[in-house]
Design a protein around this motif. Sequence first.
Motif, PDB file in Angstrom:
ATOM      1  N   VAL A 262      47.482 113.351  22.443  1.00  0.00           N
ATOM      2  CA  VAL A 262      46.427 112.334  22.533  1.00  0.00           C
ATOM      3  C   VAL A 262      46.223 111.826  23.959  1.00  0.00           C
ATOM      4  O   VAL A 262      45.299 111.080  24.235  1.00  0.00           O
ATOM      5  CB  VAL A 262      46.747 111.119  21.621  1.00  0.00           C
ATOM      6  N   GLY A 263      47.103 112.223  24.867  1.00  0.00           N
ATOM      7  CA  GLY A 263      47.073 111.666  26.225  1.00  0.00           C
ATOM      8  C   GLY A 263      46.032 112.297  27.134  1.00  0.00           C
ATOM      9  O   GLY A 263      45.285 113.189  26.720  1.00  0.00           O
ATOM     10  N   PRO A 264      45.997 111.848  28.401  1.00  0.00           N
ATOM     11  CA  PRO A 264      45.042 112.411  29.351  1.00  0.00           C
ATOM     12  C   PRO A 264      45.324 113.885  29.610  1.00  0.00           C
ATOM     13  O   PRO A 264      46.464 114.328  29.518  1.00  0.00           O
ATOM     14  CB  PRO A 264      45.298 111.606  30.632  1.00  0.00           C
ATOM     15  N   ARG A 265      44.270 114.622  29.959  1.00  0.00           N
ATOM     16  CA  ARG A 265      44.442 116.048  30.243  1.00  0.00           C
ATOM     17  C   ARG A 265      44.380 116.322  31.744  1.00  0.00           C
ATOM     18  O   ARG A 265      44.785 117.377  32.211  1.00  0.00           O
ATOM     19  CB  ARG A 265      43.367 116.848  29.513  1.00  0.00           C
ATOM     20  N   ALA A 266      43.812 115.397  32.460  1.00  0.00           N
ATOM     21  CA  ALA A 266      43.794 115.533  33.928  1.00  0.00           C
ATOM     22  C   ALA A 266      43.932 114.152  34.535  1.00  0.00           C
ATOM     23  O   ALA A 266      43.334 113.195  34.046  1.00  0.00           O
ATOM     24  CB  ALA A 266      42.491 116.166  34.372  1.00  0.00           C
ATOM     25  N   LEU A 267      44.754 114.070  35.571  1.00  0.00           N
ATOM     26  CA  LEU A 267      44.955 112.775  36.231  1.00  0.00           C
ATOM     27  C   LEU A 267      44.675 112.933  37.722  1.00  0.00           C
ATOM     28  O   LEU A 267      45.195 113.844  38.371  1.00  0.00           O
ATOM     29  CB  LEU A 267      46.394 112.298  36.011  1.00  0.00           C
ATOM     30  N   ILE A 268      43.848 112.031  38.241  1.00  0.00           N
ATOM     31  CA  ILE A 268      43.567 112.038  39.685  1.00  0.00           C
ATOM     32  C   ILE A 268      44.045 110.717  40.256  1.00  0.00           C
ATOM     33  O   ILE A 268      43.616 109.647  39.799  1.00  0.00           O
ATOM     34  CB  ILE A 268      42.049 112.224  39.947  1.00  0.00           C
ATOM     35  N   LYS A 291      31.361 117.554  26.505  1.00  0.00           N
ATOM     36  CA  LYS A 291      31.998 116.658  25.534  1.00  0.00           C
ATOM     37  C   LYS A 291      33.102 115.812  26.189  1.00  0.00           C
ATOM     38  O   LYS A 291      33.713 114.964  25.550  1.00  0.00           O
ATOM     39  CB  LYS A 291      32.567 117.467  24.375  1.00  0.00           C
ATOM     40  N   PHE A 292      33.359 116.057  27.452  1.00  0.00           N
ATOM     41  CA  PHE A 292      34.476 115.358  28.090  1.00  0.00           C
ATOM     42  C   PHE A 292      34.087 113.976  28.596  1.00  0.00           C
ATOM     43  O   PHE A 292      32.931 113.730  28.924  1.00  0.00           O
ATOM     44  CB  PHE A 292      35.007 116.183  29.271  1.00  0.00           C
ATOM     45  N   ARG A 293      35.109 113.108  28.648  1.00  0.00           N
ATOM     46  CA  ARG A 293      34.871 111.758  29.179  1.00  0.00           C
ATOM     47  C   ARG A 293      35.915 111.426  30.251  1.00  0.00           C
ATOM     48  O   ARG A 293      37.009 111.983  30.240  1.00  0.00           O
ATOM     49  CB  ARG A 293      34.995 110.725  28.051  1.00  0.00           C
ATOM     50  N   ALA A 294      35.531 110.516  31.127  1.00  0.00           N
ATOM     51  CA  ALA A 294      36.470 110.105  32.185  1.00  0.00           C
ATOM     52  C   ALA A 294      36.607 108.590  32.184  1.00  0.00           C
ATOM     53  O   ALA A 294      35.731 107.882  31.700  1.00  0.00           O
ATOM     54  CB  ALA A 294      35.946 110.573  33.529  1.00  0.00           C
ATOM     55  N   CYS A 295      37.724 108.114  32.699  1.00  0.00           N
ATOM     56  CA  CYS A 295      37.873 106.659  32.835  1.00  0.00           C
ATOM     57  C   CYS A 295      38.509 106.358  34.187  1.00  0.00           C
ATOM     58  O   CYS A 295      39.117 107.243  34.810  1.00  0.00           O
ATOM     59  CB  CYS A 295      38.737 106.089  31.715  1.00  0.00           C
ATOM     60  N   SER A 296      38.324 105.129  34.653  1.00  0.00           N
ATOM     61  CA  SER A 296      38.977 104.753  35.907  1.00  0.00           C
ATOM     62  C   SER A 296      39.898 103.563  35.655  1.00  0.00           C
ATOM     63  O   SER A 296      39.518 102.626  34.960  1.00  0.00           O
ATOM     64  CB  SER A 296      37.942 104.425  36.971  1.00  0.00           C
ATOM     65  N   ILE A 297      41.076 103.626  36.210  1.00  0.00           N
ATOM     66  CA  ILE A 297      42.071 102.575  36.024  1.00  0.00           C
ATOM     67  C   ILE A 297      42.427 102.016  37.402  1.00  0.00           C
ATOM     68  O   ILE A 297      43.016 102.716  38.223  1.00  0.00           O
ATOM     69  CB  ILE A 297      43.353 103.146  35.362  1.00  0.00           C
ATOM     70  N   VAL A 298      42.035 100.778  37.636  1.00  0.00           N
ATOM     71  CA  VAL A 298      42.338 100.166  38.939  1.00  0.00           C
ATOM     72  C   VAL A 298      42.808  98.731  38.767  1.00  0.00           C
ATOM     73  O   VAL A 298      42.494  98.089  37.761  1.00  0.00           O
ATOM     74  CB  VAL A 298      41.097 100.156  39.869  1.00  0.00           C
ATOM     75  N   GLY A 299      43.495  98.228  39.772  1.00  0.00           N
ATOM     76  CA  GLY A 299      43.902  96.827  39.747  1.00  0.00           C
ATOM     77  C   GLY A 299      42.696  95.958  40.052  1.00  0.00           C
ATOM     78  O   GLY A 299      41.653  96.453  40.459  1.00  0.00           O
ATOM     79  N   GLY A 300      42.844  94.643  39.822  1.00  0.00           N
ATOM     80  CA  GLY A 300      41.773  93.729  40.195  1.00  0.00           C
ATOM     81  C   GLY A 300      40.743  93.535  39.105  1.00  0.00           C
ATOM     82  O   GLY A 300      40.004  92.572  39.116  1.00  0.00           O
ATOM     83  N   GLU A 315      39.506 112.324  28.491  1.00  0.00           N
ATOM     84  CA  GLU A 315      40.304 113.481  28.940  1.00  0.00           C
ATOM     85  C   GLU A 315      40.729 113.327  30.402  1.00  0.00           C
ATOM     86  O   GLU A 315      41.814 113.749  30.780  1.00  0.00           O
ATOM     87  CB  GLU A 315      39.482 114.781  28.817  1.00  0.00           C
ATOM     88  N   ILE A 316      39.830 112.758  31.205  1.00  0.00           N
ATOM     89  CA  ILE A 316      40.126 112.681  32.644  1.00  0.00           C
ATOM     90  C   ILE A 316      40.368 111.231  33.044  1.00  0.00           C
ATOM     91  O   ILE A 316      39.619 110.344  32.654  1.00  0.00           O
ATOM     92  CB  ILE A 316      38.941 113.228  33.470  1.00  0.00           C
ATOM     93  N   MET A 317      41.424 111.024  33.795  1.00  0.00           N
ATOM     94  CA  MET A 317      41.720 109.667  34.245  1.00  0.00           C
ATOM     95  C   MET A 317      41.803 109.657  35.774  1.00  0.00           C
ATOM     96  O   MET A 317      42.452 110.504  36.376  1.00  0.00           O
ATOM     97  CB  MET A 317      43.055 109.225  33.658  1.00  0.00           C
ATOM     98  N   VAL A 318      41.085 108.697  36.379  1.00  0.00           N
ATOM     99  CA  VAL A 318      41.189 108.516  37.832  1.00  0.00           C
ATOM    100  C   VAL A 318      41.833 107.149  38.028  1.00  0.00           C
ATOM    101  O   VAL A 318      41.389 106.163  37.426  1.00  0.00           O
ATOM    102  CB  VAL A 318      39.798 108.524  38.509  1.00  0.00           C
ATOM    103  N   ALA A 319      42.880 107.061  38.830  1.00  0.00           N
ATOM    104  CA  ALA A 319      43.614 105.790  38.875  1.00  0.00           C
ATOM    105  C   ALA A 319      44.266 105.527  40.219  1.00  0.00           C
ATOM    106  O   ALA A 319      44.538 106.452  40.990  1.00  0.00           O
ATOM    107  CB  ALA A 319      44.697 105.803  37.786  1.00  0.00           C
ATOM    108  N   THR A 320      44.492 104.226  40.469  1.00  0.00           N
ATOM    109  CA  THR A 320      45.376 103.865  41.583  1.00  0.00           C
ATOM    110  C   THR A 320      46.793 103.821  40.988  1.00  0.00           C
ATOM    111  O   THR A 320      46.961 103.397  39.834  1.00  0.00           O
ATOM    112  CB  THR A 320      45.018 102.488  42.170  1.00  0.00           C
TER     113      THR A 320
END
Length: 745
Positions: A262-268, A291-300, A315-320
């Motif tokens: 169930v987790g992310p498939r790609a992490l940036i 069909k893919f979706r991305a999310c961003s995870i940041v502080g603040g 599927e894709i997560m971009v994060a600090t």
Amino acid sequence: MPVIVASKSKGAWRNVAVEGLKMDEWAEIGAFEEWIPGAEDEEVSEPKAKKSKKGKETAEGVKKVENESDEKKEGEGKKKRKRKKKNRDEKEKGEGEKEVKKRKIEEGVKEGGKEEEKKEENGEDKKEGEEGKKKNKKKSLPKGQRRRMKLAKKREREAKEKEGKGEVKNDGEKEEGEEKEEEKKEEIDTTEWINLGIPADIVQSIAKMGFSSATAIQREVIPSAIRDRLDILGAAETGSGKTLAYVIPVLARLREEERRGVGPRALILAPTRELVIQVRKVIDVLLVGTKFRACSIVGGLAQQKQERIMKHKPEIMVATPGRLWALMRQADTGSYLDDWSGMKCLVIDETDRMVEKGHFSEMTKIVDKIKITVEDKQLKMQTLVFSATLTFCRIANKSEDAKADTQAKIEELATITGLRKERKVIDLTIGKGTAEKLVESRLNCKNLLGKDTSLVYLIHRYGGRSIVFCNSVDCSRRLYGILSKLKIRVLLLHAKMIQRARLNNLEKFAKEENVVLLATDVAARGLDIKGIQHVFHYQVPKTAETYIHRSGRTARASSHGLSIVLVDPTESSIYRKMCSSLNRSTDLSVFPIDCEPLFDTIRERVRVASDMDSAEHQLQKKSHAESWFDKAAKEADLDPTERQDDADEAHYDMNSLHGTMKTMANKLKHLMATPLPSIDRANLPNTRYMNADLAEKATGSLTREAVESAKEGEKVAAGLKKKAREFLALKRKSLKKKKEEESAK
Ligand SMILES: Nc1ncnc2c1ncn2[C@@H]1O[C@H](COP(=O)(O)OP(=O)(O)OP(=O)(O)O)[C@@H](O)[C@H]1O
């Protein structure tokens, strides 16, 4: 339409706001009939509101409330919304009355005038009556419709303004233009992209971006990553298209296999919040129609919102690294952030920054946790690691040997980021480190006034979209005070601002044409804003790589740009150090001041604005200190008469500061009323900027002065060095003597 769903709950709309949608767009489609301005802050303050209502409500109490049935919540939500609507209506009514009163006062002034004016006034009354009717009619409309009307009017106004400037095209022309643009994109020859082994649907999205050929780094990375499935350690100059070089292989990998776990498939991972949001936007463009979706995870930004986004399991997560690690630590077993068994790709952008202090610890913890899962389950995960200054990196927790060879650094990076043996190192950085079309120069300044004047001169002389980099938040705040007093359009960006304001300022900066962004190094890396023409380093950057990244905000994607370092005598030695780290055989050339009357006029303005700013600063400090003393005295139950003398003195000082400020404000107003001297273009070279070569030939007195001050600075630095050496020699001598004496005893 995801929009409609979002309109049902305030929380959901906020989620999408985080995802990058604009409020106007929401209002336009009528999604927020119930939307209340400022509601975005409520989520965080909700528990507080409950507290004030019920008195002392414990944390458990709040939790209990959160666990109540959805139905009950919905009911309460409705009541709350009704209450708010009522308050709002009342407020609007009150404001309406205020407006009428104000107008009446204005009319009263007119009433005292001639009879003719009275006649006009009657007409106005009529008009007003009609307007009032219209207003009432408007008020009876639903909120969403009113908002849409308002938006339409705003657009109409903007269109008219543009028309005035001759910018607007009629509908036919516009459609034709758009069609042509579309045709151009469709016409794009995609052969090169296809030959790189990119799947056809991704190629189509790239064509829509308007890119007909790949950049050098894309050409090297994409086939090795997609076809040969190698891990990549890539380096190329700033603005060379590294983002697409890693995003394309990530998307290609995801399409190959079905989801596992169930987790992310790609992490940036990227070091700054702004960069994360920017990368996410590039990914979103390429994800259209998939069909893919991305999310961003940041502080603040509120953690709850980001947790809600993750419920959709993108599927894709971009994060600090900081915020991601905080969320990973709290994640329940088997939940989205605990399950890394589906990982296909790990990307680390700006790697040299990520292995430095500040990100190292969280980044390595994240990478280690993912690697453990990958090794346990014997998965094949690809790791892509990028930077523009790979070989400059200073790895945290290492006693840095500045001269450690490139190969050793690369090996170290490969170990930290967990690159496999099947890897390829692609280093396309050219000798000078900065972008090929960047003109680099320096301007020597005698003192602080000279530095401020030089900066304002450059802004006036060259205009356009510029970034001014400072080493500290305080410095950027001070300059903000001065530049705004001089009526320069200026925006701030530093780490002590709230995230929403940071993003807003970036958005404004990208839209406006004659604007200055005053930033600290949070804006140094990765930001890709089109049309930045100049980078001014108000303070010499502390390291060579910071210089490269700051300068890289201009001259992107093969365009031209100018970078100027302002050096004052105190920075002479750090400037030398920076040049030697950049391995430059020649010094940066002096940027000449080619319009001295302009410089002189600006100097006077800057002097007053700067004095005014420091008086303002003193006043602020004094008033803070006073209120702190008052508060402390009250808390300690002290007799207020005891410090009456001190308080009187402080008030006297503050009053005199107010007076000084007023005088200076008048003086500045007077100075600003005189137009600046025009630039005598007849005497200028036939280029926009004084480039490096022309600078060498410049002989103006201010340029000479600048060169002299730099030499002076060098002399001072050399003198200090000599003194330090002498002092050390003396100390050593006395130590030696002492030892000899002790041993003789
Ligand atoms: N193939 C291409 N053709 C033309 N322009 C491109 C191409 N690929 C990317 N670009 C554009 O080049 C600009 C810079 O790209 P990007 O931000 O990826 O650079 P970067 O190498 O990551 O820079 P930095 O090191 O500063 O982070 C972007 O505006 C992007 O849209």
